[in-house]
Design a protein around this motif. Structure first.
Motif, PDB file in Angstrom:
ATOM      1  N   CYS A  38       0.828  -1.234   0.011  1.00  9.97           N
ATOM      2  CA  CYS A  38      -0.112  -0.129  -0.121  1.00  9.97           C
ATOM      3  C   CYS A  38       1.100   1.304  -0.020  1.00  9.97           C
ATOM      4  O   CYS A  38       0.711   2.332  -0.697  1.00  9.97           O
ATOM      5  CB  CYS A  38      -0.990   0.100   1.388  1.00  9.97           C
ATOM      6  N   CYS A  77      -3.207   1.059  -7.397  1.00  3.92           N
ATOM      7  CA  CYS A  77      -3.198   1.714  -5.997  1.00  3.92           C
ATOM      8  C   CYS A  77      -4.641   1.374  -5.193  1.00  3.92           C
ATOM      9  O   CYS A  77      -4.658   1.099  -4.194  1.00  3.92           O
ATOM     10  CB  CYS A  77      -2.766   3.067  -5.925  1.00  3.92           C
ATOM     11  N   GLY A  78      -5.689   2.079  -5.920  1.00  6.60           N
ATOM     12  CA  GLY A  78      -7.050   1.693  -5.536  1.00  6.60           C
ATOM     13  C   GLY A  78      -7.283   0.395  -5.144  1.00  6.60           C
ATOM     14  O   GLY A  78      -8.044   0.052  -4.184  1.00  6.60           O
ATOM     15  N   ASN A  79      -7.087  -0.599  -6.080  1.00 10.34           N
ATOM     16  CA  ASN A  79      -7.169  -2.146  -5.737  1.00 10.34           C
ATOM     17  C   ASN A  79      -6.596  -2.515  -4.512  1.00 10.34           C
ATOM     18  O   ASN A  79      -7.029  -3.187  -3.622  1.00 10.34           O
ATOM     19  CB  ASN A  79      -6.989  -2.903  -6.823  1.00 10.34           C
ATOM     20  N   CYS A  81      -5.687  -0.375  -1.722  1.00 12.13           N
ATOM     21  CA  CYS A  81      -6.008   0.450  -0.519  1.00 12.13           C
ATOM     22  C   CYS A  81      -7.423  -0.326  -0.147  1.00 12.13           C
ATOM     23  O   CYS A  81      -7.628  -0.363   0.715  1.00 12.13           O
ATOM     24  CB  CYS A  81      -6.163   1.794  -0.946  1.00 12.13           C
ATOM     25  N   GLU A  82      -8.144  -0.780  -1.322  1.00 14.72           N
ATOM     26  CA  GLU A  82      -9.491  -1.065  -1.068  1.00 14.72           C
ATOM     27  C   GLU A  82      -9.447  -2.488   0.064  1.00 14.72           C
ATOM     28  O   GLU A  82     -10.419  -2.651   0.655  1.00 14.72           O
ATOM     29  CB  GLU A  82     -10.039  -1.585  -2.449  1.00 14.72           C
ATOM     30  N   CYS A  89      -7.316   4.191   3.903  1.00 12.87           N
ATOM     31  CA  CYS A  89      -7.101   3.464   2.525  1.00 12.87           C
ATOM     32  C   CYS A  89      -8.234   3.360   1.883  1.00 12.87           C
ATOM     33  O   CYS A  89      -8.257   3.561   0.550  1.00 12.87           O
ATOM     34  CB  CYS A  89      -6.706   2.111   3.019  1.00 12.87           C
ATOM     35  N   GLN A  90      -9.392   3.312   2.496  1.00 10.33           N
ATOM     36  CA  GLN A  90     -10.740   3.268   1.657  1.00 10.33           C
ATOM     37  C   GLN A  90     -10.743   4.883   1.085  1.00 10.33           C
ATOM     38  O   GLN A  90     -11.386   4.853  -0.165  1.00 10.33           O
ATOM     39  CB  GLN A  90     -11.995   3.161   2.816  1.00 10.33           C
ATOM     40  N   ALA A  93      -8.496   4.803  -1.922  1.00 10.22           N
ATOM     41  CA  ALA A  93      -8.960   4.070  -3.069  1.00 10.22           C
ATOM     42  C   ALA A  93     -10.176   4.693  -3.888  1.00 10.22           C
ATOM     43  O   ALA A  93     -10.055   4.668  -5.034  1.00 10.22           O
ATOM     44  CB  ALA A  93      -9.671   2.603  -2.419  1.00 10.22           C
ATOM     45  N   CYS A  96      -8.339   7.165  -5.946  1.00 13.15           N
ATOM     46  CA  CYS A  96      -7.471   6.699  -7.100  1.00 13.15           C
ATOM     47  C   CYS A  96      -8.580   6.315  -8.192  1.00 13.15           C
ATOM     48  O   CYS A  96      -8.131   6.537  -9.147  1.00 13.15           O
ATOM     49  CB  CYS A  96      -6.901   5.572  -6.477  1.00 13.15           C
TER      50      CYS A  96
END
Length: 108
Positions: A38, A77-79, A81-82, A89-90, A93, A96
């Motif tokens: 992350c 990155c979004g994947n 963090c998700e 993180c949310q 995501a 991103c």
């Protein structure tokens, strides 16, 4: 500068802010080692978003290629963090994914 460029630049700037916040917050998590991917992707995403925004502002002839890469990195990155439950993180995501969409819209 056209409106689509400006919208994409704005999303890139918001994504930079979200990634930098997530990066900093991940470094303070109890299990930093678990957050390594992350953290790495936050940095890469922030960097490519910064570069993409700068190149759009300059009307670079390579905007399409740069924004294609930016969308790909933002999505990765979004994947990542998700997958983490942390609020930072949310939120990262979401930023991103919005940026990736804006980049794809801009080059369409």
């Amino acid at each position: 500068m056209n409106q689509t460029f400006q919208e994409c630049i704005d999303e890139c700037l918001r994504c930079i802010q979200a990634c930098n916040h997530c990066y900093d917050a991940c470094l303070k998590e109890e299990d930093v080692k678990m957050m390594a991917d992350c953290i790495r992707l936050d940095r890469e995403c922030s960097d490519i978003c910064s570069y993409a925004a700068e190149m759009m502002a300059r009307n670079s002839p390579f905007i399409k290629e740069i924004c294609e890469l930016c969308a790909k990195v933002c999505e990765a990155c979004g994947n990542e963090c998700e997958q983490h439950e942390h609020e930072h993180c949310q939120e990262c995501a979401k930023a991103c994914f919005r940026c990736a969409d804006a980049c794809r819209k801009m080059i369409a």
